[in-house]
Scaffold this active site. Structure first.
Site, PDB file in Angstrom:
ATOM      1  N   LYS A   1       0.854  -1.204   0.000  1.00  0.00           N
ATOM      2  CA  LYS A   1       0.000   0.000   0.000  1.00  0.00           C
ATOM      3  C   LYS A   1       0.887   1.251   0.000  1.00  0.00           C
ATOM      4  O   LYS A   1       2.091   1.163   0.281  1.00  0.00           O
ATOM      5  CB  LYS A   1      -0.912  -0.022   1.227  1.00  0.00           C
TER       6      LYS A   1
ATOM      7  N   ARG B   1     -10.756   0.351  14.679  1.00  0.00           N
ATOM      8  CA  ARG B   1     -10.532   1.093  13.444  1.00  0.00           C
ATOM      9  C   ARG B   1     -11.395   0.372  12.425  1.00  0.00           C
ATOM     10  O   ARG B   1     -12.603   0.297  12.625  1.00  0.00           O
ATOM     11  CB  ARG B   1      -9.022   1.072  13.121  1.00  0.00           C
TER      12      ARG B   1
ATOM     13  N   TYR C   1      14.501  31.275   3.900  1.00  0.00           N
ATOM     14  CA  TYR C   1      13.305  31.972   4.400  1.00  0.00           C
ATOM     15  C   TYR C   1      13.406  32.214   5.899  1.00  0.00           C
ATOM     16  O   TYR C   1      13.819  31.341   6.656  1.00  0.00           O
ATOM     17  CB  TYR C   1      12.058  31.119   4.156  1.00  0.00           C
TER      18      TYR C   1
ATOM     19  N   MET D   1      10.387  24.556  -0.270  1.00  0.00           N
ATOM     20  CA  MET D   1       9.576  23.584  -1.014  1.00  0.00           C
ATOM     21  C   MET D   1      10.429  22.685  -1.902  1.00  0.00           C
ATOM     22  O   MET D   1      10.207  21.478  -1.971  1.00  0.00           O
ATOM     23  CB  MET D   1       8.519  24.320  -1.852  1.00  0.00           C
TER      24      MET D   1
HETATM   25  C1  PLP Z   1      -0.342  -1.615   6.890  1.00  0.00           C
HETATM   26  C2  PLP Z   1      -0.870  -2.875   7.422  1.00  0.00           C
HETATM   27  C3  PLP Z   1      -0.009  -3.972   7.645  1.00  0.00           C
HETATM   28  C4  PLP Z   1       1.499  -3.885   7.526  1.00  0.00           C
HETATM   29  O1  PLP Z   1       2.026  -3.254   8.655  1.00  0.00           O
HETATM   30  P1  PLP Z   1       3.613  -3.139   8.881  1.00  0.00           P
HETATM   31  O2  PLP Z   1       3.740  -2.617  10.258  1.00  0.00           O
HETATM   32  O3  PLP Z   1       4.126  -2.185   7.859  1.00  0.00           O
HETATM   33  O4  PLP Z   1       4.166  -4.507   8.703  1.00  0.00           O
HETATM   34  C5  PLP Z   1      -0.583  -5.164   8.032  1.00  0.00           C
HETATM   35  N1  PLP Z   1      -1.923  -5.284   8.198  1.00  0.00           N
HETATM   36  C6  PLP Z   1      -2.771  -4.254   8.023  1.00  0.00           C
HETATM   37  C7  PLP Z   1      -4.226  -4.452   8.224  1.00  0.00           C
HETATM   38  C8  PLP Z   1      -2.272  -3.014   7.627  1.00  0.00           C
HETATM   39  O5  PLP Z   1      -3.120  -1.991   7.452  1.00  0.00           O
END
Ligand code: PLP
Length: 364
Positions: A12, A112, A243, A291
């Site tokens: 992700k 969550r 800046y 930036m």
């Molecule tokens: C992001 C995520 C992971 C991976 O977590 P890490 O700490 O990066 O290994 C695993 N399970 C879920 C549900 C996640 O959202």
């Protein structure tokens, strides 16, 4: 990991900033049983690049995204009645004949995304009686696996809440094909239970989720962030840099301009605090990170020319440069946020076994 436990590579957020397509391909070739993403759009991008593997969408999806998710053969995580109902309305759009695999996420304490245990069982039963659907997985996610008591305390409580759900499903002959619970931290602690696979993110990228959790020998950060000196100049005593004039030169100093800034993910919190690796030494950031540009002080006695390379964020091999964890400490955050913040405009180059893998269309 126990030998019978598989690995789902979590890619992700553009593979934590590394590039989801390139990382996904390498992980699958190395034996990952599938990939995990957070959103339908991320899964779709992997399919567009030709990746055919199992792809699990970990996060909640909107009812309007169900159609795309099914057509793209993404495996959806269900934790609400509303989402399951939306899937049941759209399921005819998937491949005819093949049942749609679903995972149910159990909220065991994270509060969550996830369904409370009773609702989880109800969702599993509704999936089981629908011949167009198949309960492929049941999982939960730990809130404290990266904390010092990561296997005891709250994580143990969470694992103990998942267990009766699995036992009840087994008693009703609804055993899912897979169940899973461990992220990187839980995997490094050996808290995988007897699950089918671990969902590993950060550790895949060679970074530990907690300083107390050592990675196996030889594992080092995948990403090195480099730039080049764009200008070399002198500072007279009293000159100020950048800046807000937050840095004032105390004597005759030499400075180098680095064409990277907060829009690249080099965070503004590093103003007057960060440093970069330069010729094996340490070049401190002076003045504010802006930036697109940052200025560093050239260490005394170091010869630097325009075009010389700097290591903005290093792995284990680059001398003088901070790693993602050190940068995150300076910014009062975690390495996850540093890596996922590296912007799309920073070109990615991929090297494998000392060879550059040229995939210009996969940069980003
Ligand atoms: C992001 C995520 C992971 C991976 O977590 P890490 O700490 O990066 O290994 C695993 N399970 C879920 C549900 C996640 O959202």
């Amino acid at each position: 990991m126990p030998p019978e436990t598989g690995l789902l590579a979590v890619v992700k957020a553009n593979a934590y900033g590394h590039g989801a397509v390139a990382v996904g391909r390498v992980a699958l070739a190395a034996g990952a049983m599938g990939l995990a993403v957070a959103t339908v759009g991320e899964g779709q991008a992997l399919r567009r690049a030709g990746i055919e593997s199992h792809i699990l969408v970990l996060g909640p999806i909107d009812a309007t995204e169900v159609d795309t998710a099914l057509q793209q053969r993404l495996t959806v995580t269900v934790a609400t009645s509303e989402l399951l109902a939306a899937i049941q309305r759209e399921v005819h759009r998937s491949l005819p004949g093949a049942p749609v695999d679903l995972h149910v996420k159990v909220d065991t304490g994270m509060r969550r995304y996830g369904a409370m245990p009773d609702l989880s069982l109800a969702l599993c039963r509704r999936i089981a009686v629908d011949p167009r659907l198949r309960l492929e997985g049941v999982f939960t996610h730990f809130a404290t696996a990266d904390e010092d008591d990561g296997n005891e305390g709250f994580a143990a409580l969470q694992a103990a809440l998942l267990q009766p759900v699995l036992e009840q499903l087994t008693a009703e002959n609804l055993t899912p094909k897979w169940w899973h619970q461990a992220n990187s931290a839980a995997t490094l602690r050996g808290n995988t239970g007897r699950s089918s696979f671990v969902r590993m993110g950060l550790a895949l990228y060679g970074i530990t989720p907690a300083p107390s959790l050592a990675l196996p020998d030889g594992v080092r950060p995948v990403m090195t962030l480099r730039s080049r000196v764009a200008r070399v100049f002198e500072l007279a005593p009293g000159d100020t840099v950048g800046y807000g004039r937050t840095y004032q030169s105390g004597g005759a100093e030499r400075a180098a301009l680095v064409p990277i800034g907060y829009a690249d993910g080099y965070r503004r919190a590093l103003s007057n605090r960060g440093w970069m690796g330069l010729m094996g030494g340490r070049a401190d950031v002076i003045g504010r990170v802006s930036m697109d540009q940052t200025v560093v002080r050239i260490p005394a006695g170091v010869r630097v020319e325009v075009g010389d390379e700097l290591t903005v964020m290093g792995g284990a091999l680059e001398e003088g440069a901070p790693n993602a964890t050190q940068l995150s400490d300076l910014c009062d955050t975690i390495p996850y946020e540093i890596l996922t913040g590296i912007a799309g405009r920073v070109p990615r180059d991929y090297w494998q076994n000392g060879q550059r893998i040229v995939e210009p269309d996969e940069r980003g």
